[in-house]
Design an enzyme around this catalytic site. Structure first.
Site, PDB file in Angstrom:
ATOM      1  N   HIS A   1      -9.990  19.754  -2.754  1.00 12.13           N
ATOM      2  CA  HIS A   1      -9.253  18.818  -3.610  1.00 12.13           C
ATOM      3  C   HIS A   1      -9.170  19.405  -5.020  1.00 12.13           C
ATOM      4  O   HIS A   1     -10.122  20.031  -5.497  1.00 12.13           O
ATOM      5  CB  HIS A   1      -9.956  17.453  -3.619  1.00 12.13           C
ATOM      6  CG  HIS A   1      -9.120  16.392  -4.249  1.00 12.13           C
ATOM      7  ND1 HIS A   1      -8.999  16.274  -5.608  1.00 12.13           N
ATOM      8  CD2 HIS A   1      -8.328  15.434  -3.706  1.00 12.13           C
ATOM      9  CE1 HIS A   1      -8.178  15.272  -5.877  1.00 12.13           C
ATOM     10  NE2 HIS A   1      -7.751  14.749  -4.743  1.00 12.13           N
TER      11      HIS A   1
ATOM     12  N   GLY B   1      -3.011  10.756  -9.762  1.00 15.42           N
ATOM     13  CA  GLY B   1      -3.557   9.727 -10.649  1.00 15.42           C
ATOM     14  C   GLY B   1      -2.754   9.524 -11.928  1.00 15.42           C
ATOM     15  O   GLY B   1      -3.207   8.844 -12.840  1.00 15.42           O
TER      16      GLY B   1
ATOM     17  N   GLU C   1      -0.754  18.432  -2.806  1.00 14.78           N
ATOM     18  CA  GLU C   1      -0.976  17.496  -3.909  1.00 14.78           C
ATOM     19  C   GLU C   1      -0.694  18.203  -5.229  1.00 14.78           C
ATOM     20  O   GLU C   1      -1.578  18.904  -5.762  1.00 14.78           O
ATOM     21  CB  GLU C   1      -2.430  17.008  -3.897  1.00 14.78           C
ATOM     22  CG  GLU C   1      -2.814  16.301  -2.613  1.00 14.78           C
ATOM     23  CD  GLU C   1      -3.975  15.348  -2.839  1.00 14.78           C
ATOM     24  OE1 GLU C   1      -3.835  14.171  -2.505  1.00 14.78           O
ATOM     25  OE2 GLU C   1      -5.010  15.775  -3.382  1.00 14.78           O
TER      26      GLU C   1
ATOM     27  N   LYS D   1     -12.496   8.677  -3.568  1.00 18.24           N
ATOM     28  CA  LYS D   1     -13.099   9.400  -4.707  1.00 18.24           C
ATOM     29  C   LYS D   1     -14.452   8.774  -5.064  1.00 18.24           C
ATOM     30  O   LYS D   1     -15.155   8.303  -4.173  1.00 18.24           O
ATOM     31  CB  LYS D   1     -12.142   9.428  -5.899  1.00 18.24           C
ATOM     32  CG  LYS D   1     -10.749   9.903  -5.510  1.00 18.24           C
ATOM     33  CD  LYS D   1      -9.907  10.265  -6.687  1.00 18.24           C
ATOM     34  CE  LYS D   1      -8.520  10.648  -6.215  1.00 18.24           C
ATOM     35  NZ  LYS D   1      -7.707  11.246  -7.260  1.00 18.24           N
TER      36      LYS D   1
ATOM     37  N   SER E   1       0.061  10.041  -6.520  1.00 15.19           N
ATOM     38  CA  SER E   1       0.688   8.769  -6.905  1.00 15.19           C
ATOM     39  C   SER E   1       1.597   8.213  -5.800  1.00 15.19           C
ATOM     40  O   SER E   1       2.641   7.619  -6.088  1.00 15.19           O
ATOM     41  CB  SER E   1       1.441   8.909  -8.234  1.00 15.19           C
ATOM     42  OG  SER E   1       0.546   9.269  -9.261  1.00 15.19           O
TER      43      SER E   1
ATOM     44  N   ASN F   1      -8.394   8.568   0.070  1.00 18.46           N
ATOM     45  CA  ASN F   1      -9.468   9.258  -0.642  1.00 18.46           C
ATOM     46  C   ASN F   1     -10.021   8.301  -1.701  1.00 18.46           C
ATOM     47  O   ASN F   1      -9.382   8.088  -2.726  1.00 18.46           O
ATOM     48  CB  ASN F   1      -8.894  10.529  -1.292  1.00 18.46           C
ATOM     49  CG  ASN F   1      -9.911  11.242  -2.161  1.00 18.46           C
ATOM     50  OD1 ASN F   1     -11.106  10.937  -2.118  1.00 18.46           O
ATOM     51  ND2 ASN F   1      -9.433  12.215  -2.944  1.00 18.46           N
TER      52      ASN F   1
ATOM     53  N   GLU G   1      -9.498  18.152  -7.834  1.00 18.92           N
ATOM     54  CA  GLU G   1     -10.560  17.723  -8.763  1.00 18.92           C
ATOM     55  C   GLU G   1     -11.811  18.570  -8.562  1.00 18.92           C
ATOM     56  O   GLU G   1     -12.552  18.833  -9.505  1.00 18.92           O
ATOM     57  CB  GLU G   1     -10.853  16.219  -8.566  1.00 18.92           C
ATOM     58  CG  GLU G   1      -9.726  15.375  -9.150  1.00 18.92           C
ATOM     59  CD  GLU G   1      -9.555  14.002  -8.521  1.00 18.92           C
ATOM     60  OE1 GLU G   1     -10.447  13.538  -7.788  1.00 18.92           O
ATOM     61  OE2 GLU G   1      -8.492  13.406  -8.766  1.00 18.92           O
TER      62      GLU G   1
HETATM   63  C1  PEP Z   1      -5.706  12.251  -4.567  1.00 15.21           C
HETATM   64  O1  PEP Z   1      -6.449  12.503  -5.498  1.00 15.21           O
HETATM   65  O2  PEP Z   1      -5.928  12.724  -3.443  1.00 15.21           O
HETATM   66  C2  PEP Z   1      -4.545  11.399  -4.847  1.00 15.21           C
HETATM   67  C3  PEP Z   1      -3.487  11.548  -4.125  1.00 15.21           C
HETATM   68  O3  PEP Z   1      -4.673  10.487  -5.887  1.00 15.21           O
HETATM   69  P1  PEP Z   1      -3.594   9.391  -6.372  1.00 15.21           P
HETATM   70  O4  PEP Z   1      -2.954   8.799  -5.147  1.00 15.21           O
HETATM   71  O5  PEP Z   1      -4.392   8.396  -7.133  1.00 15.21           O
HETATM   72  O6  PEP Z   1      -2.603  10.131  -7.216  1.00 15.21           O
END
Ligand code: PEP
Length: 251
Positions: free
Chosen positions: A96, A174, A168, A11, A214, A9, A98
């Protein structure tokens, strides 16, 4: 048999030129990736057609990061599932955290997005996950159950078979804090059990459930070794071809 998937992703990162370069570097390293791992990349909307050209003929699949909750018309700034499918995408991320957090995405809009994505031949990568406060209150299973029930339980079995789930935990996205293998496995098994109660064991066993939050080359191996974790949805670490490929080699 469920698929092993590693999805990136991107973003709101990269220019079109940088995205093209990143996609090229991923394609160039594909010989290092096991044949049974499906790689998916999800660049911003503006990059989709260009990146589609770069990955053409390779095993990398293309995904959007979202789609509109309306089919077409006077919805300035929105991008429809039909338009996304027209670029060569076969997946779209939906729900997601976000988008839920910053853009007020609700289960109601997600039901509409899910239907439109599926109607247009896109496989949704549906994200679920709890906030830190919800986990600390011991409420994470209820939150995830509601996210599954409200958006997926109206689907037919045939539609559900096309959906990929991404667990997630919002507190891990993040932040550099990854869920422990035990925490992730526990929720993945819960998701599978919840789906089995509605759609039957066979279908639930075949659903690919990704972990996101992460995930990086140093922890992917342990996470992917868990029985109900079928791969990862990768944010930050998907922006470097080397790291993304290393994660795909972690099975
Ligand atoms: C995401 O936002 O889908 C995600 C997993 O981000 P990160 O790997 O940066 O934590």
């Amino acid at each position: 048999m469920r698929k092993k998937i590693v999805a990136g992703n991107w973003k709101m990162n990269t220019t079109v030129a940088a995205g093209k370069e990143l996609a090229k570097n991923i394609v160039a390293a594909l010989d290092q990736v096991p044949k049974d791992v499906q790689l998916i990349i999800a660049p911003p909307f503006t990059h989709l057609a260009t990146v589609a050209d770069v990955i053409k003929g390779s095993v990398v699949a293309l995904s959007a990061q979202n789609c509109a909750d309306k089919a077409k018309g006077a919805y300035t700034g929105e991008v429809s599932a039909e338009m996304i499918a027209g670029t060569g995408c076969t997946y779209t991320i939906l729900g997601h955290s976000e988008r839920r957090q910053y853009y007020g995405e609700t289960s109601e809009t997600l039901v509409a997005k899910m239907a439109l994505a599926l109607e247009n031949g896109l496989s949704p990568i549906y994200c679920v996950g709890e906030m830190l406060s919800e986990r600390e209150a011991g409420n994470h299973f209820n939150v995830i159950k509601a996210q599954l029930e409200e958006v997926l339980f109206g689907l037919t079995a045939e539609q559900m078979a096309k959906v990929v789930i991404a667990y997630e935990p919002v507190w891990a996205i993040g932040t550099g804090v990854t869920a422990t293998n035990e925490q992730a496995q526990e929720v993945h098994a819960f998701i599978r059990k919840t789906l089995a109660a509605k759609f039957g064991k066979k279908l639930a066993d075949d659903v690919t459930i990704l972990y996101g939050g992460s995930c990086k080359p140093s922890n992917a191996k342990e996470l992917f070794a868990c029985p109900d974790i079928d791969g990862g949805l990768i944010g930050g670490a998907s922006l470097k071809a080397e790291d993304f490929i290393a994660i795909a080699r972690s099975y």
